[in-house]
Structure formats: C-alpha cells, structure tokens
Design an enzyme around this catalytic site. Structure first.
Site, PDB file in Angstrom:
ATOM      1  N   HIS A  43      38.777  40.865  17.471  1.00 23.81           N
ATOM      2  CA  HIS A  43      40.083  40.988  18.121  1.00 23.81           C
ATOM      3  C   HIS A  43      40.120  42.249  18.976  1.00 23.81           C
ATOM      4  O   HIS A  43      39.207  43.078  18.941  1.00 23.81           O
ATOM      5  CB  HIS A  43      41.231  40.950  17.115  1.00 23.81           C
ATOM      6  CG  HIS A  43      41.240  42.077  16.121  1.00 23.81           C
ATOM      7  ND1 HIS A  43      41.492  43.388  16.472  1.00 23.81           N
ATOM      8  CD2 HIS A  43      41.048  42.096  14.775  1.00 23.81           C
ATOM      9  CE1 HIS A  43      41.454  44.151  15.412  1.00 23.81           C
ATOM     10  NE2 HIS A  43      41.175  43.402  14.357  1.00 23.81           N
ATOM     11  N   ASP A  48      50.014  45.248  13.184  1.00 24.79           N
ATOM     12  CA  ASP A  48      50.387  45.366  11.777  1.00 24.79           C
ATOM     13  C   ASP A  48      50.832  44.016  11.230  1.00 24.79           C
ATOM     14  O   ASP A  48      51.300  43.155  11.988  1.00 24.79           O
ATOM     15  CB  ASP A  48      51.532  46.369  11.611  1.00 24.79           C
ATOM     16  CG  ASP A  48      51.119  47.788  11.955  1.00 24.79           C
ATOM     17  OD1 ASP A  48      49.915  48.078  11.868  1.00 24.79           O
ATOM     18  OD2 ASP A  48      52.002  48.594  12.300  1.00 24.79           O
ATOM     19  N   TYR A  76      55.901  45.244  24.538  1.00 26.54           N
ATOM     20  CA  TYR A  76      56.444  44.911  23.223  1.00 26.54           C
ATOM     21  C   TYR A  76      57.953  44.692  23.287  1.00 26.54           C
ATOM     22  O   TYR A  76      58.648  45.289  24.112  1.00 26.54           O
ATOM     23  CB  TYR A  76      56.193  46.049  22.228  1.00 26.54           C
ATOM     24  CG  TYR A  76      54.745  46.356  21.947  1.00 26.54           C
ATOM     25  CD1 TYR A  76      54.074  45.736  20.891  1.00 26.54           C
ATOM     26  CD2 TYR A  76      54.045  47.276  22.723  1.00 26.54           C
ATOM     27  CE1 TYR A  76      52.741  46.038  20.626  1.00 26.54           C
ATOM     28  CE2 TYR A  76      52.711  47.575  22.460  1.00 26.54           C
ATOM     29  CZ  TYR A  76      52.072  46.955  21.416  1.00 26.54           C
ATOM     30  OH  TYR A  76      50.759  47.249  21.153  1.00 26.54           O
ATOM     31  N   LEU A 200      58.941  43.742  15.405  1.00 28.88           N
ATOM     32  CA  LEU A 200      58.031  44.117  16.490  1.00 28.88           C
ATOM     33  C   LEU A 200      57.236  42.902  16.931  1.00 28.88           C
ATOM     34  O   LEU A 200      56.619  42.218  16.111  1.00 28.88           O
ATOM     35  CB  LEU A 200      57.076  45.227  16.041  1.00 28.88           C
ATOM     36  CG  LEU A 200      56.070  45.731  17.090  1.00 28.88           C
ATOM     37  CD1 LEU A 200      56.790  46.347  18.285  1.00 28.88           C
ATOM     38  CD2 LEU A 200      55.103  46.744  16.473  1.00 28.88           C
TER      39      LEU A 200
END
Length: 324
Positions: A43, A48, A76, A200
């Site tokens: 990746h 998280d 984001y 998030l």
C-alpha cells in the site's frame, strides 16, 4: 511434509481501494493480495483503523513506484469533536480533558486561517514514525515520550464545511507527511476547548479519481460470483486496475525508439533530443508508448534509468552507447 506453496500471479497495476472502518491498512492489503492471487502487493501510506477512504494498493511491478504516491498530496474530510481532548487525538484514545465549547463562527474562521499555508508540525506520539527502529506509538503505549523534530508541511486548502453542536467538519488538502489528528489537536488548543478526530475519510491521493475506488465487498462479490459460475474472476478483477505509470504521471514523459530503449533496459544512460534539463522523467517506448520505468537527467544531459519495469523477455547484450 508441508503443504506446497501456492504460486501467485504476476499481475501489475494500481487498485484504488475504499478502505473500510475498523481494519488496519495491512489487513486490507493482505485481503486484496489474496483476492487477486498476487505475488506482490504494497500500500502507499497507511490509514488508521478509524479512517476510511482511498488507499492505493500497488500490485506486482507497480510496487516499485509506490514511494511516489507516498510523497504525493492528499485530501481528507474530517470531523473534529470540540470540547474533548484525547491522548491519541482521535476517538480511540483516552479522554484527558473536557472543556466547555463557547465559540463564535468568527473565532473558528480566524483559527482555521492560521493553519493554511506552510508550517512546522510536530508528529503525534501515536504515529507510525520510527525512533530507533520502533514506531512511536509503541513508545506511547508504554508511557514513554520521545522527542520529535518538527517537520515542514503545507496545507494548500482548508475548507469549513459545517458546524453543528460540538462537531466541526472540515476538508483539508495537504502535503505528504501531514498528520490530520495533529492539526485537529492543535486547532482545539488554539480555540481553547480541546478537540479530537471523530471521523476521518481520505478523499484523494495525488490526482486519482474517487469514482474509481472499489470496496472489499465488491471485490469479494466478484470472486464469489465467478467461483459459483465455474469461471476465473481474474479478468473482471484485472479490469479494475490502473496502469503502473499512473503513480508517476506527474513526471514529464521521454519517449524512446525501441532501439534506444534497449540500452536503457540494460541500465545504460542515453542521449535523448528534447529531454528536460533536470529532474525525474517517465520513460516510454515506441509508438505504443509502453511504460518501461522512470529515470533522472544526469549532469551530462543523458537520461539515466532509475527504476525499471522487469520484462519477461530477456534483453540481449548490447554494446555500450558512445557518450560522444
């Protein structure tokens, strides 16, 4: 005697996975690797378990170019829970302070402005950055505080989306190495009420389109449907992959004749008319513009290969190119 190791596929490309909530990036990576029966996978920057969204996964030879996605800009969507500060700066941490939220829109706007542009950021102790070979979060879990150097980051765009109750929703376009949870923690302290990340989602990596993202559920359904019908899922899965050079499309292209590309494939630098005078380049071959790797411009102006795609066909030995 142990079970013989199953041989995977030499499949190359980039999958834009929509990472689900609750799984680590490595968990997701291993699931994708198994579904594609890929020999190699990696990746391009961990999310998280709390976070969802775009996680580019490089398969096969594409893993050679994953670093360039790690170095790219990100976008984001984040929800900050005002009034509560946690030790991890997110909803998974322990509450360390709770304060009243008594703010105005003008105060929020002023605080947000201070985070736009270039700044220095001290990474969270609950980050994967390593100190003496061990991730910082392992020290944090042992109650050990490690001194961290501030790092230069850039917030290109910080958009106010909504403010309802104690939830403040923002959209952030930032440079590599930016910790969103640190921005939210710092914002909470600047506002005087504390804050942590309650939601998030990564919307974008580099210029990859969000509409090309696929979920683990979609991939699993493809494989199960194909198996139920007695056919291979590979053609359908492979159609989801973006080409390897999608990770380096920001580099200028240098297109080589096959006769010249043969030298590059053997690691030899070559003179190319019209090549850039410096920096990194994306090297393609022939009229089909097949991607063969990336290179750098040497001091003498030649294109020097840096990272090449391995081909199944061996390249014959060639004479060394005349430097004159």
């Amino acid at each position: 005697m142990g079970r013989p190791r199953r041989r995977g596929r030499d499949i190359n490309g980039v999958l834009l996975l929509d990472k689900p909530l609750g799984l680590s990036s490595n968990d997701v990576l291993q699931k994708v690797k198994r579904l594609f029966s890929a020999n190699r996978a990696g990746h391009t920057g961990a999310l998280d378990p709390l976070a969802t969204g775009m996680l580019p996964i490089c398969l096969g030879e594409a893993t050679k170019f994953s670093q360039f996605l790690l170095d790219s800009d990100k976008r984001y969507r984040v929800v900050a829970r005002l009034g509560q500060r946690t030790d991890t700066s997110d909803a998974e941490g322990a509450l360390i302070s709770e304060r009243e939220v008594n703010l105005t829109q003008a105060q929020i706007d002023t605080a947000l402005e201070s985070f736009r542009g270039e700044s220095q950021q001290i990474p969270s102790m609950y980050s994967a950055l390593k100190h003496q070979g061990k991730p910082l979060y392992e020290y944090a879990r042992q109650g050990i505080e490690v001194e961290r150097e501030a790092r230069s980051i850039t917030v290109y765009e910080l958009l106010f989306i909504r403010w309802e109750g104690n939830d403040l929703e923002l959209e952030i376009h930032c440079s590599k190495g930016t910790y969103i949870r640190t921005i939210i923690d710092d914002l909470g302290e600047l506002l005087g009420c504390g804050a942590h990340v309650s939601y998030l989602r990564r919307l974008q990596v580099a210029t990859y389109p969000s509409e090309r993202m696929v979920t683990l559920e979609q991939l699993t359904a493809m494989v199960e449907a194909a198996q139920a019908e007695g056919r291979s899922p590979n053609p359908e899965l492979d159609s989801l992959l973006l080409p390897m050079d999608s990770a380096v499309l920001n580099f200028p292209e240098v297109n080589l004749l096959p006769s010249v590309a043969a030298y590059v494939k053997q690691g030899q630098p070559v003179h190319v008319s019209g090549a850039p005078s410096e920096g990194m380049v994306r090297i393609t071959e022939g009229k089909e513009r097949n991607f063969i790797g990336i290179g750098t411009i040497a001091e003498d102006g030649r294109v020097a290969p840096k990272r090449l795609v391995v081909e199944s066909v061996e390249v014959e030995n060639l004479p060394v190119e005349n430097k004159k």
